[in-house]
Design a protein around this motif. Structure first.
Motif, mmCIF file in Angstrom:
data_model
loop_
_atom_site.group_PDB
_atom_site.id
_atom_site.type_symbol
_atom_site.label_atom_id
_atom_site.label_comp_id
_atom_site.label_asym_id
_atom_site.label_seq_id
_atom_site.Cartn_x
_atom_site.Cartn_y
_atom_site.Cartn_z
ATOM 1 N N GLY A 37 -0.185 -13.697 -54.549
ATOM 2 C CA GLY A 37 0.007 -14.038 -53.149
ATOM 3 C C GLY A 37 1.159 -15.000 -52.923
ATOM 4 O O GLY A 37 1.961 -15.254 -53.810
ATOM 5 N N ILE A 38 1.196 -15.537 -51.709
ATOM 6 C CA ILE A 38 2.309 -16.383 -51.320
ATOM 7 C C ILE A 38 2.166 -17.773 -51.932
ATOM 8 O O ILE A 38 1.142 -18.431 -51.751
ATOM 9 C CB ILE A 38 2.390 -16.496 -49.785
ATOM 10 N N GLY A 39 3.186 -18.200 -52.658
ATOM 11 C CA GLY A 39 3.165 -19.532 -53.231
ATOM 12 C C GLY A 39 3.904 -20.528 -52.365
ATOM 13 O O GLY A 39 3.460 -21.641 -52.145
ATOM 14 N N VAL A 40 5.055 -20.089 -51.871
ATOM 15 C CA VAL A 40 5.873 -20.962 -51.038
ATOM 16 C C VAL A 40 6.295 -20.195 -49.789
ATOM 17 O O VAL A 40 6.780 -19.072 -49.880
ATOM 18 C CB VAL A 40 7.141 -21.425 -51.807
ATOM 19 N N ASP A 41 6.086 -20.796 -48.643
ATOM 20 C CA ASP A 41 6.524 -20.191 -47.392
ATOM 21 C C ASP A 41 8.025 -20.408 -47.224
ATOM 22 O O ASP A 41 8.513 -21.513 -47.406
ATOM 23 C CB ASP A 41 5.800 -20.863 -46.224
ATOM 24 N N ASN A 42 8.717 -19.359 -46.852
ATOM 25 C CA ASN A 42 10.156 -19.470 -46.652
ATOM 26 C C ASN A 42 10.425 -19.970 -45.238
ATOM 27 O O ASN A 42 10.012 -19.343 -44.265
ATOM 28 C CB ASN A 42 10.787 -18.089 -46.866
ATOM 29 N N ILE A 43 11.084 -21.105 -45.126
ATOM 30 C CA ILE A 43 11.332 -21.692 -43.814
ATOM 31 C C ILE A 43 12.762 -21.420 -43.367
ATOM 32 O O ILE A 43 13.031 -21.024 -42.238
ATOM 33 C CB ILE A 43 11.097 -23.221 -43.835
ATOM 34 N N LYS B 191 0.022 -29.205 -52.521
ATOM 35 C CA LYS B 191 0.093 -28.247 -51.422
ATOM 36 C C LYS B 191 0.860 -28.877 -50.256
ATOM 37 O O LYS B 191 0.879 -30.096 -50.108
ATOM 38 C CB LYS B 191 -1.347 -27.934 -51.004
ATOM 39 N N ASP B 192 1.460 -28.015 -49.439
ATOM 40 C CA ASP B 192 2.169 -28.445 -48.222
ATOM 41 C C ASP B 192 3.302 -29.427 -48.485
ATOM 42 O O ASP B 192 3.541 -30.357 -47.715
ATOM 43 C CB ASP B 192 1.199 -29.079 -47.212
ATOM 44 N N GLN B 193 3.973 -29.216 -49.579
ATOM 45 C CA GLN B 193 5.122 -30.062 -49.896
ATOM 46 C C GLN B 193 6.392 -29.265 -49.590
ATOM 47 O O GLN B 193 6.464 -28.069 -49.863
ATOM 48 C CB GLN B 193 5.051 -30.449 -51.374
ATOM 49 N N ILE B 194 7.380 -29.912 -48.991
ATOM 50 C CA ILE B 194 8.647 -29.231 -48.720
ATOM 51 C C ILE B 194 9.441 -29.169 -50.020
ATOM 52 O O ILE B 194 9.593 -30.185 -50.703
ATOM 53 C CB ILE B 194 9.446 -29.978 -47.649
ATOM 54 N N VAL B 195 9.904 -27.985 -50.369
ATOM 55 C CA VAL B 195 10.643 -27.834 -51.631
ATOM 56 C C VAL B 195 11.943 -27.059 -51.389
ATOM 57 O O VAL B 195 12.078 -26.343 -50.409
ATOM 58 C CB VAL B 195 9.814 -27.072 -52.693
ATOM 59 N N ALA B 196 12.883 -27.245 -52.298
ATOM 60 C CA ALA B 196 14.111 -26.463 -52.274
ATOM 61 C C ALA B 196 13.942 -25.311 -53.261
ATOM 62 O O ALA B 196 13.477 -25.514 -54.374
ATOM 63 C CB ALA B 196 15.287 -27.330 -52.686
ATOM 64 N N THR C 288 5.236 -25.385 -49.837
ATOM 65 C CA THR C 288 4.272 -24.814 -50.768
ATOM 66 C C THR C 288 2.950 -24.540 -50.050
ATOM 67 O O THR C 288 2.490 -25.345 -49.251
ATOM 68 C CB THR C 288 4.007 -25.770 -51.941
ATOM 69 N N LYS C 289 2.363 -23.413 -50.388
ATOM 70 C CA LYS C 289 1.073 -23.051 -49.795
ATOM 71 C C LYS C 289 -0.068 -23.359 -50.751
ATOM 72 O O LYS C 289 -1.236 -23.279 -50.392
ATOM 73 C CB LYS C 289 1.068 -21.568 -49.432
ATOM 74 N N MET C 290 0.301 -23.605 -52.023
ATOM 75 C CA MET C 290 -0.698 -23.972 -53.028
ATOM 76 C C MET C 290 -0.063 -25.060 -53.883
ATOM 77 O O MET C 290 1.150 -25.213 -53.887
ATOM 78 C CB MET C 290 -1.007 -22.823 -53.986
ATOM 79 N N SER C 291 -0.883 -25.770 -54.617
ATOM 80 C CA SER C 291 -0.307 -26.726 -55.556
ATOM 81 C C SER C 291 0.204 -25.953 -56.764
ATOM 82 O O SER C 291 -0.138 -24.784 -56.961
ATOM 83 C CB SER C 291 -1.357 -27.745 -55.986
ATOM 84 N N THR C 292 1.037 -26.606 -57.572
ATOM 85 C CA THR C 292 1.624 -25.924 -58.726
ATOM 86 C C THR C 292 0.538 -25.369 -59.653
ATOM 87 O O THR C 292 0.656 -24.249 -60.161
ATOM 88 C CB THR C 292 2.517 -26.906 -59.502
ATOM 89 N N LEU D 263 7.391 -17.305 -59.404
ATOM 90 C CA LEU D 263 7.494 -18.707 -59.796
ATOM 91 C C LEU D 263 6.932 -18.954 -61.197
ATOM 92 O O LEU D 263 7.147 -20.008 -61.783
ATOM 93 C CB LEU D 263 6.727 -19.588 -58.797
ATOM 94 N N THR D 264 6.179 -17.982 -61.728
ATOM 95 C CA THR D 264 5.535 -18.210 -63.020
ATOM 96 C C THR D 264 6.190 -17.428 -64.150
ATOM 97 O O THR D 264 5.886 -17.673 -65.315
ATOM 98 C CB THR D 264 4.049 -17.816 -62.950
ATOM 99 N N SER D 265 7.065 -16.486 -63.815
ATOM 100 C CA SER D 265 7.677 -15.660 -64.860
ATOM 101 C C SER D 265 8.634 -16.496 -65.710
ATOM 102 O O SER D 265 8.959 -17.628 -65.351
ATOM 103 C CB SER D 265 8.400 -14.481 -64.220
ATOM 104 N N PRO D 266 9.094 -15.954 -66.842
ATOM 105 C CA PRO D 266 9.902 -16.753 -67.782
ATOM 106 C C PRO D 266 11.171 -17.355 -67.172
ATOM 107 O O PRO D 266 11.579 -18.434 -67.568
ATOM 108 C CB PRO D 266 10.273 -15.732 -68.865
ATOM 109 N N GLY D 267 11.785 -16.654 -66.227
ATOM 110 C CA GLY D 267 13.020 -17.192 -65.657
ATOM 111 C C GLY D 267 12.794 -18.312 -64.672
ATOM 112 O O GLY D 267 13.735 -18.981 -64.252
ATOM 113 N N ALA D 268 11.557 -18.515 -64.276
ATOM 114 C CA ALA D 268 11.281 -19.474 -63.213
ATOM 115 C C ALA D 268 10.842 -20.814 -63.770
ATOM 116 O O ALA D 268 10.341 -20.906 -64.885
ATOM 117 C CB ALA D 268 10.199 -18.924 -62.299
ATOM 118 N N LYS D 269 11.055 -21.848 -62.975
ATOM 119 C CA LYS D 269 10.620 -23.193 -63.364
ATOM 120 C C LYS D 269 10.116 -23.895 -62.114
ATOM 121 O O LYS D 269 10.667 -23.713 -61.042
ATOM 122 C CB LYS D 269 11.800 -23.976 -63.922
ATOM 123 N N MET D 270 9.090 -24.694 -62.296
ATOM 124 C CA MET D 270 8.551 -25.389 -61.131
ATOM 125 C C MET D 270 8.543 -26.890 -61.352
ATOM 126 O O MET D 270 8.523 -27.369 -62.478
ATOM 127 C CB MET D 270 7.127 -24.923 -60.860
#
Lengths: 191, 182
Positions: free
Chosen positions: B162-168, B129-134, B149-153, B117-124
């Protein structure tokens, strides 16, 4: 250190658009691949990508061209990809996405059997391999023949009465994917 | 949640929601996703018969009259929109874009790790925390997963581990492949 971090986070770009975009009509029209069921842009991540490509070429030639040209160079890049894949160790096991298996239609088998002394029943097996909903089929039979019809097994429908001869005509008529040749008569089964 | 989901085995019963229950659901969904206010009539029409599909592990799927899954939730948790709905109305959830390398792992159900989520190709999008995201992907238009999300941005950027977003729910999982319910 802390200062460096803050500058980094301010330099970072964030997505800010929340809510419907003006000028875009919702719902967004989206095409799914018939092979892997995903949006067409994700086909390349599917193990059966070759089949996806074929499906796209047949069904959505425009999309297909776009995807191919979007890659830039097409074939050359693909070759590179192939080499890369050989070098990288592929992970097996649970994590890998598996290609879906297509069920091969196995043909339909018809048989009659007796119930009591003088009553007959017809047993139809093999409908599920054509992806026909058994519940709908049994309802259709009971309507058509005005008789009881029930699902008795995983892929088996029992129709009360001897309707085998009619089924040879009705099955291909109702479901065009069934070929009359593929219907097999097993004759009378003993219980 | 739907990695091992098999619609034939896991669905325990399907029933039509009473109109009062339906009203409650509409209200809850609207409260959770205020952006869909203008489109709620298209997503959950008032006249339509909403189906509640109860599944094992206390999963509850809401399906529209065509039998397509629209929202789902576990126990009394928040409602999650299904991916097909997100494809039609992408603005429902804040987007998190992962880089190209992460796509194949996400598509096999992996949780989204912070570096993806932090690399150059990614955008947030800035979220708590605990927000549902696409989950979107670099160079792609459509969402490929729904996560929490398991952590805030900010935490994701600072720890980057570690895990940033849990895959549902992701493309080609059990819910995606579910046949329309009757």
């Amino acid at each position: 250190m802390a200062a460096a971090e803050t500058t980094e986070s301010t330099a970072r770009e964030f997505l800010t658009d929340i809510g419907p975009k003006p000028g875009v009509k919702y719902p967004v029209d989206i095409r799914y691949c018939g092979e892997c069921s995903m949006p067409t842009e994700y086909c390349e991540y599917y193990p059966g990508y070759e089949r996806c490509k074929k499906w796209l070429e047949d069904n959505l030639p425009k999309e297909f061209e776009k995807l191919m040209s979007g890659k830039g160079g097409g074939d050359i890049e693909e070759e590179k990809d192939g080499e890369d894949k050989k070098k990288r160790q592929t992970r097996g096991g649970k994590g890998a996405v598996k290609a879906k298996k297509k069920l091969e239609p196995e043909g339909i088998k018809l048989a009659t059997s007796t119930r009591g002394k003088k009553k007959k029943i017809t047993i139809v097996t093999g409908l599920a391999s054509y992806e026909i909903d058994l519940k709908a089929a049994s309802k259709f039979f009971s309507n058509k023949f005005s008789c009881g019809s029930s699902i008795s097994g995983d892929d088996e429908i029992v129709i009360q009465g001897d309707v085998k001869d009619d089924l040879f005509d009705i099955l291909p008529e109702k479901w065009s994917i069934i070929d009359e040749e593929s219907i097999e008569d097993l004759g009378e089964l003993k219980k | 949640m739907f990695k091992k989901f098999e619609d034939k085995e896991m669905v325990s019963n399907v029933n039509n929601a009473k109109s009062s229950v339906q009203r409650g659901i509409r209200h809850a969904v609207l409260e959770q996703f205020p952006h869909i206010d203008d489109y709620i009539e298209q997503i959950l029409p008032k006249k339509d018969n909403l189906k509640i599909v109860k599944c094992h592990e206390h999963i509850e799927i809401l399906a529209n009259s065509n039998g397509e899954a629209v929202f789902f939730r576990q126990r009394d948790g928040p409602y999650y929109p299904a991916l097909k709905l997100i494809h039609k109305y992408p603005f429902i959830l804040p987007h998190m874009q992962v880089d190209k390398g992460a796509i194949r792992f996400v598509l096999s159900g992996a949780n989204i790790m912070c570096p993806g989520l932090t690399s150059p190709g990614a955008k947030m999008t800035k979220v708590d925390k605990d927000q549902i995201v696409a989950i979107m992907a670099e160079g792609k238009q459509h969402a490929l997963a729904i996560g929490v999300t398991k952590m805030s941005t900010d935490e994701i950027i600072s720890s980057n581990k570690g895990i940033g977003v849990d895959n549902i729910h992701y493309l080609n999982d059990g819910l995606w492949n579910m046949k329309p319910v009757k």
